[in-house]
Design a protein around this motif. Structure first.
Motif, short mmCIF file in Angstrom:
data_model
loop_
_atom_site.label_atom_id
_atom_site.label_comp_id
_atom_site.label_asym_id
_atom_site.label_seq_id
_atom_site.Cartn_x
_atom_site.Cartn_y
_atom_site.Cartn_z
N VAL A 182 0.82 -1.10 -0.11
CA VAL A 182 0.07 -0.06 0.06
C VAL A 182 0.79 1.27 0.00
O VAL A 182 0.59 2.34 -0.59
CB VAL A 182 -1.00 0.10 1.06
CG1 VAL A 182 -1.72 1.41 1.23
CG2 VAL A 182 -1.92 -1.17 1.00
N ILE A 183 1.99 1.37 0.89
CA ILE A 183 2.87 2.43 0.79
C ILE A 183 3.58 2.90 -0.55
O ILE A 183 3.33 3.87 -0.99
CB ILE A 183 3.84 2.27 1.91
CG1 ILE A 183 3.28 1.97 3.37
CG2 ILE A 183 4.92 3.29 1.95
CD1 ILE A 183 4.27 1.85 4.26
N PHE A 184 3.86 1.85 -1.30
CA PHE A 184 4.60 1.80 -2.54
C PHE A 184 3.87 1.75 -3.67
O PHE A 184 4.38 2.02 -4.78
CB PHE A 184 5.99 0.91 -2.48
CG PHE A 184 6.69 1.31 -1.27
CD1 PHE A 184 7.66 2.49 -1.10
CD2 PHE A 184 7.11 0.38 -0.21
CE1 PHE A 184 8.42 2.55 -0.14
CE2 PHE A 184 8.02 0.54 0.82
CZ PHE A 184 8.66 1.64 0.71
N ASP A 185 2.61 1.91 -3.35
CA ASP A 185 1.69 1.93 -4.65
C ASP A 185 1.21 3.26 -5.11
O ASP A 185 0.00 3.43 -5.24
CB ASP A 185 0.48 0.84 -4.43
CG ASP A 185 -0.41 0.89 -5.73
OD1 ASP A 185 0.36 0.88 -6.78
OD2 ASP A 185 -1.54 0.30 -5.72
N ASP A 186 2.28 4.15 -5.26
CA ASP A 186 2.17 5.56 -5.47
C ASP A 186 1.18 6.36 -4.50
O ASP A 186 0.96 7.51 -4.70
CB ASP A 186 1.33 5.64 -6.77
CG ASP A 186 2.13 5.10 -7.98
OD1 ASP A 186 3.60 5.32 -7.89
OD2 ASP A 186 1.73 4.83 -9.14
N THR A 187 0.95 5.72 -3.39
CA THR A 187 -0.13 6.33 -2.29
C THR A 187 0.86 7.50 -1.65
O THR A 187 0.21 8.51 -1.37
CB THR A 187 -0.75 5.38 -1.42
OG1 THR A 187 0.12 4.57 -0.93
CG2 THR A 187 -1.69 4.78 -2.02
N CYS A 188 2.11 7.16 -1.29
CA CYS A 188 2.91 8.15 -0.79
C CYS A 188 2.99 9.45 -1.45
O CYS A 188 2.76 10.51 -0.91
CB CYS A 188 4.19 7.60 -0.46
SG CYS A 188 5.25 8.50 0.54
N VAL A 189 3.13 9.32 -2.67
CA VAL A 189 3.41 10.62 -3.56
C VAL A 189 2.03 11.32 -3.75
O VAL A 189 1.95 12.33 -3.56
CB VAL A 189 3.69 10.12 -4.95
CG1 VAL A 189 3.91 11.19 -6.00
CG2 VAL A 189 5.06 9.37 -4.82
N ASP A 190 0.96 10.76 -3.78
CA ASP A 190 -0.44 11.21 -3.84
C ASP A 190 -0.59 12.04 -2.34
O ASP A 190 -1.22 13.24 -2.63
CB ASP A 190 -1.64 10.18 -3.96
CG ASP A 190 -1.38 9.70 -5.42
OD1 ASP A 190 -0.94 10.31 -6.51
OD2 ASP A 190 -1.86 8.55 -5.74
N GLU A 191 -0.34 11.36 -1.46
CA GLU A 191 -0.48 12.18 -0.03
C GLU A 191 0.37 13.41 -0.07
O GLU A 191 -0.18 14.26 0.44
CB GLU A 191 -0.36 10.98 0.86
CG GLU A 191 -0.31 11.71 2.42
CD GLU A 191 -0.07 10.73 3.49
OE1 GLU A 191 0.40 11.05 4.62
OE2 GLU A 191 0.32 9.47 3.16
N MET A 192 1.73 13.25 -0.72
CA MET A 192 2.76 14.27 -0.60
C MET A 192 1.82 15.80 -1.41
O MET A 192 1.99 16.78 -0.97
CB MET A 192 3.73 13.95 -0.84
CG MET A 192 4.68 15.17 -1.04
SD MET A 192 6.50 14.83 -0.95
CE MET A 192 6.85 13.67 -2.16
N LYS A 193 1.24 15.08 -2.56
CA LYS A 193 0.99 15.97 -3.40
C LYS A 193 -0.28 16.90 -2.75
O LYS A 193 -0.44 18.14 -2.74
CB LYS A 193 0.18 15.61 -4.67
CG LYS A 193 1.56 15.06 -5.78
CD LYS A 193 1.08 14.51 -6.86
CE LYS A 193 2.02 14.02 -7.90
NZ LYS A 193 1.59 13.34 -9.14
N MET A 194 -0.93 16.29 -1.82
CA MET A 194 -2.06 16.87 -1.25
C MET A 194 -1.39 18.00 0.08
O MET A 194 -2.17 18.88 0.02
CB MET A 194 -2.84 15.89 -0.48
CG MET A 194 -4.23 16.29 -0.01
SD MET A 194 -5.50 16.81 -1.10
CE MET A 194 -6.64 17.28 -0.26
N LEU A 195 -0.33 17.45 0.43
CA LEU A 195 0.23 18.16 1.59
C LEU A 195 1.05 19.19 1.04
O LEU A 195 0.70 20.44 1.51
CB LEU A 195 1.30 17.26 2.23
CG LEU A 195 0.54 16.19 3.18
CD1 LEU A 195 1.77 15.52 3.88
CD2 LEU A 195 -0.29 16.88 4.25
#
Length: 353
Positions: A182-195
């Motif tokens: 879950v962490i490495f399925d592009d979700t970390c980057v999407d979360e960072m874009k939101m931040l």
């Protein structure tokens, strides 16, 4: 049914990835999630957690209550309090499972107490919009396991019986595998874009550097010119010494410190150049920073008389009378200079320098 550990991360990512737009920010950005757990014995464990976007502290975990404390209001604003309560409850379930799993490993492999387990995971967003994910596990302050994002496997930094045993358990643990996936399925980057969208104002903050130049004389035949720069933000900065207008190349005479943080979320550093007293050259400290735009900050080091005085006073106590005469002459010369000229010696902004 998904495990509490995987449900926690899934919920976190789902809640953070709410609808919204974001504009690209220049530069490289890194989102880090840090966890430090101290195992005093099988029954007493302390856990601390921290979330960072670049150098900005997003929030931390209370080691006694395992409650999340948000440090930036723009991190909490997109989510209602009920969602944060759900996150905290699931986080406590995850930490209980994590502590139980590590304690089990320690007892099965006869690892002595106390010891510290550290984890760091996150992602990097580069200026060309490419991304890179990472995850590390540490043991007693040393690198222990590294997650290979390309092959989705754990590799050990230290080839020991314990590291091989933990590596095999990581690969066998389906819950951990789901979590990492879950962490490495592009979700970390999407979360960072939101931040980046909600924290744009603080991330785009710019503070001008303040620089001063002074001298030290550690020995009779050596003069150290120190350029101290502080109060700047963001972190990247370029500092160089100019000798007679030409940049001094790297070498043993030039020593620049790492960039260090200030308490007010700005930075500082020092650049020290060793020169021979009375060498007859002029020296300027040049500072380039994003807040200055295309300009440079130039801070000159006095004139030959000032360098000569420094050397005489520091190294020749018997010549104090002569030094006093020179100091008096310099003081009289400066007394008649316009105030604007005196101020310009400490801070000069010049285009294209």
């Amino acid at each position: 049914m998904q495990s509490p550990c995987c449900c926690l991360l899934s919920l976190l990512l789902y809640l953070v990835l709410l609808s919204g737009t974001w504009a690209d920010l220049e530069g490289t950005f890194t989102l880090r999630l840090l966890q430090t757990t101290t195992f005093q014995n099988t029954s007493f464990v302390e856990t601390e957690g921290l979330g960072l976007l670049e150098d900005i502290k997003l929030g931390y975990l209370d080691k006694r209550t395992w409650s999340i404390h948000i440090c930036q209001p723009w991190v909490r604003s997109p989510l209602p309090q009920a969602d944060w309560d759900t996150i905290e409850n699931l986080l406590k379930v995850y930490l209980l499972q994590f502590n139980h799993m590590i304690n089990k490993w320690a007892m099965q492999t006869d690892i002595p107490y106390p010891f510290v387990a550290q984890t760091m995971g996150g992602c990097i967003l580069y200026p060309n919009r490419t991304t890179e994910a990472f995850a590390y596990v540490g043991y007693n302050g040393q690198d222990f396991l590294i997650f290979d994002t390309k092959n989705a496997t754990w590799t050990f930094s230290q080839d020991t019986t314990f590291s091989r045993y933990v590596q095999s358990l990581f690969h066998q643990n389906s819950t951990l595998g789901e979590l990492v996936e879950v962490i490495f399925d592009d979700t970390c980057v999407d979360e960072m874009k939101m931040l980046l969208h909600y924290g744009r104002e603080i991330l785009e903050r710019q503070e001008l550097p303040v620089a001063t130049v002074f001298a030290r004389t550690p020995s009779l035949g050596q003069l150290l010119l120190v350029c101290h720069i502080t109060g700047f933000y963001p972190r990247p900065i370029s500092v160089a010494w100019l000798r007679d207008g030409q940049e001094v190349p790297p070498g043993p005479a030039l020593n620049t410190s790492p960039i260090l943080p200030n308490a007010d979320l700005t930075y500082q550093l020092r650049s020290v150049l060793a020169v021979a007293p009375r060498d007859g050259h002029s020296y300027i400290c040049r500072v380039r920073h994003h807040s200055l735009g295309t300009r440079s900050l130039l801070i000159p080091w006095g004139n030959s008389e000032v360098v000569l005085i420094t050397g005489l006073v520091a190294g020749l106590p018997a010549a104090m009378a002569m030094a006093a005469v020179v100091v008096l002459w310099v003081w009289r010369q400066r007394k008649h200079q316009p105030m604007e000229e005196l101020q310009s010696r400490n801070s000069i902004l010049s285009k294209g320098a």
